[in-house]
Design a protein around this motif. Structure first.
Motif, PDB file in Angstrom:
ATOM      1  N   SER A  38     115.372 -55.159  43.091  1.00  0.00           N
ATOM      2  CA  SER A  38     113.946 -54.895  42.919  1.00  0.00           C
ATOM      3  C   SER A  38     113.361 -55.912  41.955  1.00  0.00           C
ATOM      4  O   SER A  38     113.959 -56.183  40.917  1.00  0.00           O
ATOM      5  N   PRO A  39     112.211 -56.511  42.182  1.00  0.00           N
ATOM      6  CA  PRO A  39     111.381 -56.374  43.366  1.00  0.00           C
ATOM      7  C   PRO A  39     111.897 -57.201  44.550  1.00  0.00           C
ATOM      8  O   PRO A  39     112.327 -58.325  44.348  1.00  0.00           O
ATOM      9  N   LEU A  40     111.800 -56.650  45.718  1.00  0.00           N
ATOM     10  CA  LEU A  40     112.215 -57.361  46.909  1.00  0.00           C
ATOM     11  C   LEU A  40     111.141 -58.374  47.291  1.00  0.00           C
ATOM     12  O   LEU A  40     109.958 -58.145  47.052  1.00  0.00           O
ATOM     13  N   PRO A  41     111.541 -59.487  47.867  1.00  0.00           N
ATOM     14  CA  PRO A  41     110.533 -60.485  48.270  1.00  0.00           C
ATOM     15  C   PRO A  41     109.751 -59.995  49.487  1.00  0.00           C
ATOM     16  O   PRO A  41     110.332 -59.845  50.554  1.00  0.00           O
ATOM     17  N   LEU A  42     108.499 -59.738  49.284  1.00  0.00           N
ATOM     18  CA  LEU A  42     107.665 -59.273  50.389  1.00  0.00           C
ATOM     19  C   LEU A  42     106.722 -60.388  50.803  1.00  0.00           C
ATOM     20  O   LEU A  42     106.341 -61.217  49.984  1.00  0.00           O
ATOM     21  N   ALA A  88     108.225 -67.368  30.305  1.00  0.00           N
ATOM     22  CA  ALA A  88     108.577 -66.127  30.992  1.00  0.00           C
ATOM     23  C   ALA A  88     109.733 -66.404  31.946  1.00  0.00           C
ATOM     24  O   ALA A  88     109.856 -67.503  32.484  1.00  0.00           O
ATOM     25  N   PRO A  89     110.608 -65.424  32.105  1.00  0.00           N
ATOM     26  CA  PRO A  89     111.733 -65.649  33.016  1.00  0.00           C
ATOM     27  C   PRO A  89     111.231 -65.914  34.436  1.00  0.00           C
ATOM     28  O   PRO A  89     110.264 -65.319  34.895  1.00  0.00           O
ATOM     29  N   VAL A  90     111.870 -66.831  35.085  1.00  0.00           N
ATOM     30  CA  VAL A  90     111.451 -67.217  36.428  1.00  0.00           C
ATOM     31  C   VAL A  90     112.516 -66.767  37.405  1.00  0.00           C
ATOM     32  O   VAL A  90     113.698 -67.013  37.192  1.00  0.00           O
ATOM     33  N   MET A  91     112.079 -66.099  38.438  1.00  0.00           N
ATOM     34  CA  MET A  91     113.025 -65.682  39.462  1.00  0.00           C
ATOM     35  C   MET A  91     113.046 -66.756  40.540  1.00  0.00           C
ATOM     36  O   MET A  91     112.004 -67.218  40.991  1.00  0.00           O
ATOM     37  N   VAL A  92     114.223 -67.167  40.889  1.00  0.00           N
ATOM     38  CA  VAL A  92     114.339 -68.240  41.877  1.00  0.00           C
ATOM     39  C   VAL A  92     115.012 -67.695  43.122  1.00  0.00           C
ATOM     40  O   VAL A  92     116.074 -67.099  43.059  1.00  0.00           O
ATOM     41  N   ASP A  93     114.360 -67.875  44.234  1.00  0.00           N
ATOM     42  CA  ASP A  93     114.967 -67.536  45.517  1.00  0.00           C
ATOM     43  C   ASP A  93     115.465 -68.827  46.133  1.00  0.00           C
ATOM     44  O   ASP A  93     114.764 -69.833  46.127  1.00  0.00           O
TER      45      ASP A  93
END
Lengths: 230, 288
Positions: free
Chosen positions: B262-266, B46-51
């Protein structure tokens, strides 16, 4: 088709979950593909054999064999003879019959012989060209059929998208993938059919040329022999 | 004159079984190619979002230990000291012995016996006095004992009271201490929440900033404000411009960037998230 995330996009999954019209299109295309491949192989075998038999007959004919002996052999195995052999047999039989009748001029005899050979030639050509029309049809139509399935599937996918508030790619991706399978199948059916059609028409054209040449040459030979005898 | 020998031979296209088998083979081959040759995304992770974070992520905030319930200070029930009804000191009836009466009687009867009587009288009187004294002494003793007992009781009660009072003050102090502790914890938590909120504000800002394609020739460091409606998952529901920067292209670029982010890091912390959900006032400037 539920547009949930992380869906399994395996081929079978897509085909099974496709909408009914798309599945129908896929079934038609699969059938067309099966039939065209079947005819491609049938034609391949038939043309290979025709070329082989024609080659060996020409060799035998121009090798200086006795025409009467050849005629008897061909007439005995008429069902299994090659196309050119049957033309030869039909022409020679007509020639013999006309020669037995007295009072006929040479031109009449030769014309009759040619007509008989041409009739057989037409029939043989018709046999050789059988199924080619099907290949041509599949080759030209199945991309459109596949395209129809794709357009339909994409329409459904976007219709499903209209009802959700937040449109994401994941919601249309399975629908589009499934729809595109129809196009892929259409192309899969069409490409070999077109290639087969072009190749076989070319082969048959060449064979027809050889047969026509043979007819002319055989007529000449018969004419020469008749004038010699007369 | 037609003879069967003259009948033309019509070559019928034969249906070759071998050709059918080969056609089937071609299709099976194609199917295998499709199934195994094309990776149908089944093997992709699955695609991974990296901050990318500047600072280390905050330690998971301490589990909010259950707020010590501040019970209204229960008035310590001071059992009303059962002051025993003061024992009524039984006054011993100091009855005057009926001596006089007897004397009158004796007077009336026999004067002669006066002597003896007198003696007897005296004796009796002495006896009576003795008895009386005895009684008085006893009474006094008794009274003393009583008093002592009472004294003791009172003392005990007093001690009890003192102890109780001490207990109560101790309890009070403990409660005060607890309250103070709770206040301190709440303060600390508030600080923690504020820190997390600040951090996530920075994160959101950074994410939006990374998605912003700034238009050319901006007039300085202009500021734009948006009201962003969020889902608890951080997904952006709607973006509304609350104060324009005056540059429509810049406003539109930031709005697009917010939607793109979106989605914002909450924060995962509930209290901290309350600062962002359901609405977040978002301020953006081209430069920090």
């Amino acid at each position: 088709m539920n547009p949930e995330l992380g869906q399994d996009l395996s081929l079978l999954h897509l085909i099974i979950n496709a909408s009914l019209p798309v599945q129908g299109v896929m079934a038609i295309l699969l059938f067309a593909s099966m039939m065209s491949w079947w005819y491609i192989f049938i034609k391949m075998f038939a043309l290979k054999r025709a070329l082989k038999v024609t080659d060996s007959f020409e060799k035998e004919f121009w090798g200086g064999g006795d025409i009467n002996v050849m005629y008897k052999r061909v007439a005995a195995e008429r069902e299994n003879a090659g196309e050119m052999e049957r033309i030869f047999e039909a022409g020679f039989r007509e020639f013999m019959k006309l020669r037995q009748q007295t009072g006929l001029s040479l031109n009449v005899i030769i014309d009759g012989t040619r007509r008989a050979m041409r009739a057989t030639y037409q029939r043989e050509l018709d046999g050789l060209e059988s199924h080619l029309a099907f290949l041509a049809t599949v080759g030209s139509v199945s991309p459109y059929v596949g395209l129809f399935g794709t357009v339909w599937g994409i329409m459904l996918a976007f219709q499903g998208l209209a009802t959700v508030a937040q449109a994401t790619l994941a919601q249309v991706a399975p629908g589009i993938a499934e729809a595109l399978i129809a196009t892929a199948m259409g192309l899969f059916a069409a490409i070999p059919a077109v290639v087969g059609y072009n190749r076989y028409t070319h082969d048959i054209d060449r064979l027809a040329n050889r047969m026509e040449s043979f007819m002319e040459e055989f007529s000449n030979i018969l004419q020469r022999q008749t004038t010699k005898a007369a | 004159m037609n003879s069967p020998l003259d009948a033309p031979h019509i070559s019928r296209p034969g249906s070759s079984l071998a050709a059918g088998a080969m056609a089937l083979g071609v299709h099976v081959l194609f199917l295998l190619l499709l199934v195994f040759g094309v990776s149908w995304q089944t093997r992709h992770p699955a695609p991974v979002m990296v901050d990318i974070w500047d600072a280390l992520p905050p330690l998971p905030p301490p589990r909010p230990h259950p707020q010590p319930e501040i019970v209204p200070p229960e008035p310590v029930k001071l059992p009303v000291p059962k002051t025993e009804p003061a024992p009524i000191v039984k006054e011993l009836p100091l009855k005057a012995p009926d001596i006089a009466l007897e004397k009158k009687k004796a007077d009336a009867e026999h004067m002669q016996k006066r002597e003896a009587q007198h003696e007897a009288e005296q004796k009796a009187r002495a006896e009576a006095a003795r008895v009386e004294a005895e009684a008085a002494r006893k009474a006094h003793e008794k009274q003393l004992a009583e008093q002592k007992k009472r004294e003791l009781l009172r003392q005990m009660e007093e001690e009890d009271l003192v102890r109780r009072m001490a207990d109560e003050t101790a309890a009070n102090e403990a409660r005060q201490a607890r309250l103070a502790e709770a206040r301190a914890a709440a303060g600390k938590r508030q600080a923690e929440v504020a820190r997390i909120v600040g951090q996530h504000r920075d994160l959101i800002s950074a994410k939006v900033r990374s998605n912003t394609r700034l238009p050319d020739n901006l007039p300085g460091n202009i500021e734009v404000r948006f009201l962003v409606k969020l889902l608890p998952t951080g997904e952006v529901v709607s973006v509304r411009l609350t104060r324009s920067s005056g540059n429509a292209a810049y406003d539109a670029a930031v709005e697009r960037a917010i939607e793109k982010s979106s989605p914002l890091p909450l924060p995962t912390e509930r209290d901290a998230r309350a600062e962002f959900v359901p609405e977040l006032s978002f301020v953006h400037r081209p430069k920090e």
